[in-house]
Design an enzyme around this catalytic site. Structure first.
Site, PDB file in Angstrom:
ATOM      1  NE  ARG A  65      31.561  38.390 -12.726  1.00  0.00           N
ATOM      2  CZ  ARG A  65      32.161  39.908 -12.354  1.00  0.00           C
ATOM      3  NH1 ARG A  65      32.740  40.360 -13.175  1.00  0.00           N
ATOM      4  NH2 ARG A  65      31.566  40.231 -10.892  1.00  0.00           N
ATOM      5  NE  ARG A  91      33.863  35.480 -19.617  1.00  0.00           N
ATOM      6  CZ  ARG A  91      32.906  36.749 -20.567  1.00  0.00           C
ATOM      7  NH1 ARG A  91      32.724  37.018 -21.899  1.00  0.00           N
ATOM      8  NH2 ARG A  91      32.164  36.881 -20.462  1.00  0.00           N
ATOM      9  CG  LEU A  93      38.359  35.128 -12.546  1.00  0.00           C
ATOM     10  CD1 LEU A  93      39.220  34.701 -12.108  1.00  0.00           C
ATOM     11  CD2 LEU A  93      37.196  34.000 -12.689  1.00  0.00           C
ATOM     12  CG  ASN A 107      46.140  39.222 -15.029  1.00  0.00           C
ATOM     13  OD1 ASN A 107      45.472  38.292 -16.105  1.00  0.00           O
ATOM     14  ND2 ASN A 107      45.189  40.298 -15.490  1.00  0.00           N
ATOM     15  CG  HIS A 109      47.633  43.781 -17.432  1.00  0.00           C
ATOM     16  ND1 HIS A 109      46.424  43.638 -18.237  1.00  0.00           N
ATOM     17  CD2 HIS A 109      48.731  45.510 -17.591  1.00  0.00           C
ATOM     18  CE1 HIS A 109      46.046  45.453 -18.625  1.00  0.00           C
ATOM     19  NE2 HIS A 109      47.040  45.846 -18.640  1.00  0.00           N
ATOM     20  CB  ALA A 142      37.196  43.076  -6.211  1.00  0.00           C
ATOM     21  N   GLY A 143      39.473  44.278  -8.427  1.00  0.00           N
ATOM     22  CA  GLY A 143      39.346  45.138  -9.230  1.00  0.00           C
ATOM     23  C   GLY A 143      39.535  44.936 -10.127  1.00  0.00           C
ATOM     24  CG  ASP A 145      44.176  44.431 -15.655  1.00  0.00           C
ATOM     25  OD1 ASP A 145      44.403  43.021 -15.571  1.00  0.00           O
ATOM     26  OD2 ASP A 145      43.511  45.282 -16.517  1.00  0.00           O
TER      27      ASP A 145
HETATM   28  C1  GRF Z   1      49.115  38.691 -23.064  1.00  0.00           C
HETATM   29  O1  GRF Z   1      49.274  39.759 -23.917  1.00  0.00           O
HETATM   30  C2  GRF Z   1      48.595  38.902 -21.886  1.00  0.00           C
HETATM   31  O2  GRF Z   1      49.600  39.546 -21.371  1.00  0.00           O
HETATM   32  C3  GRF Z   1      47.531  39.351 -21.511  1.00  0.00           C
HETATM   33  O3  GRF Z   1      47.009  38.706 -23.110  1.00  0.00           O
HETATM   34  C4  GRF Z   1      48.028  38.499 -23.934  1.00  0.00           C
HETATM   35  C5  GRF Z   1      47.550  36.690 -23.912  1.00  0.00           C
HETATM   36  O4  GRF Z   1      48.498  36.633 -24.886  1.00  0.00           O
HETATM   37  N1  GRF Z   1      46.441  39.342 -20.583  1.00  0.00           N
HETATM   38  P1  GRF Z   1      48.607  34.404 -24.489  1.00  0.00           P
HETATM   39  O5  GRF Z   1      47.494  34.006 -24.792  1.00  0.00           O
HETATM   40  O6  GRF Z   1      49.406  33.733 -23.569  1.00  0.00           O
HETATM   41  O7  GRF Z   1      49.790  34.298 -25.887  1.00  0.00           O
END
Ligand code: GRF
Length: 212
Positions: A65, A91, A93, A107, A109, A142-143, A145
């Site tokens: 990794r 992935r 990081l 990110n 989520h 690091a964790g 989400d």
């Molecule tokens: C989304 O639901 C995002 O929140 C998650 O992965 C999905 C990616 O969708 N992390 P896309 O590739 O942007 O269509």
């Protein structure tokens, strides 16, 4: 502000950023480069169709990794990136990446963190039986989400929802939230005090980010 977007899949959040940029809705942010780890993913095709600079770092060529992280850093560095947006980047990081880009990686989520981190967040929410779910944009640490939350948007979970129906409802909000946060960051309207992140200003529609 030079923005890099990293993606692995369908790239609809990337597309939302591309479309927002085209409408002048991400302020001084510029989509400088799009990187993917899956060579044939739809996100790469979307980036190419928008004439964006792209790179592929295929994780399968980096069994270690840390070496994958270093390859990503090497691909990003020439673009003088101020902000890295993980938009469906599947992935984790590690320190080799975060030591270089930490504090400027966000990110998106598909759940209201800290509920339902990790994969299949929409399925987790539907199975748990919550009545509200949504999406979260957060700084990456690091964790998994677990970094400080920048903004969230909520959607109802309906009794007859399956994973796909809930995911589609959440995606609509993702496509609004992510460009708005990129804009807020580019305009210098985001300040962090430990875990508490403050966003000032408003959505293009005039709604308050903080109310989301
Ligand atoms: C989304 O639901 C995002 O929140 C998650 O992965 C999905 C990616 O969708 N992390 P896309 O590739 O942007 O269509």
């Amino acid at each position: 502000m030079n923005v890099a977007v990293l993606a692995s899949g369908s790239g609809t959040n990337l597309q939302a950023l591309i479309d927002s940029a085209g409408r002048g809705e991400i302020g001084p942010a510029r989509l400088a480069v799009v990187g993917v780890n899956v060579p044939d993913c739809r996100a790469l095709a979307r980036a190419r169709a928008a004439n964006l600079t792209t790179f592929v770092v295929d994780h399968r060529q980096y069994p270690v990794r840390e070496e994958f992280d270093r390859a990503l850093v090497a691909a990003l560095d020439p673009h003088e990136i101020h902000l890295v947006v993980l938009a469906g980047f599947m992935r984790l990081l590690g320190p080799a990446f975060l030591d270089r880009y930490g504090g400027r990686v966000i990110n998106i989520h598909p759940a209201l963190l800290p509920a339902f981190p990790g994969v299949h967040a929409q399925r987790q929410a539907a199975s748990y039986g919550v009545k509200l779910s949504g999406c979260t944009v957060h700084f990456v640490e690091a964790g998994v989400d677990s970094g400080p939350v920048i903004a969230q948007a909520a959607v109802p979970v309906r009794d007859d929802d399956d994973d796909a129906a809930l995911a589609a409802r959440i995606l609509v909000e993702e496509h609004r939230l992510l460009p708005s946060v990129v804009r807020a960051l580019a305009e210098g309207r985001v300040t962090a005090d430990g875990r508490r992140v403050r966003v000032t200003g408003s959505w293009p529609s005039g709604e308050s980010l903080r109310s989301m």
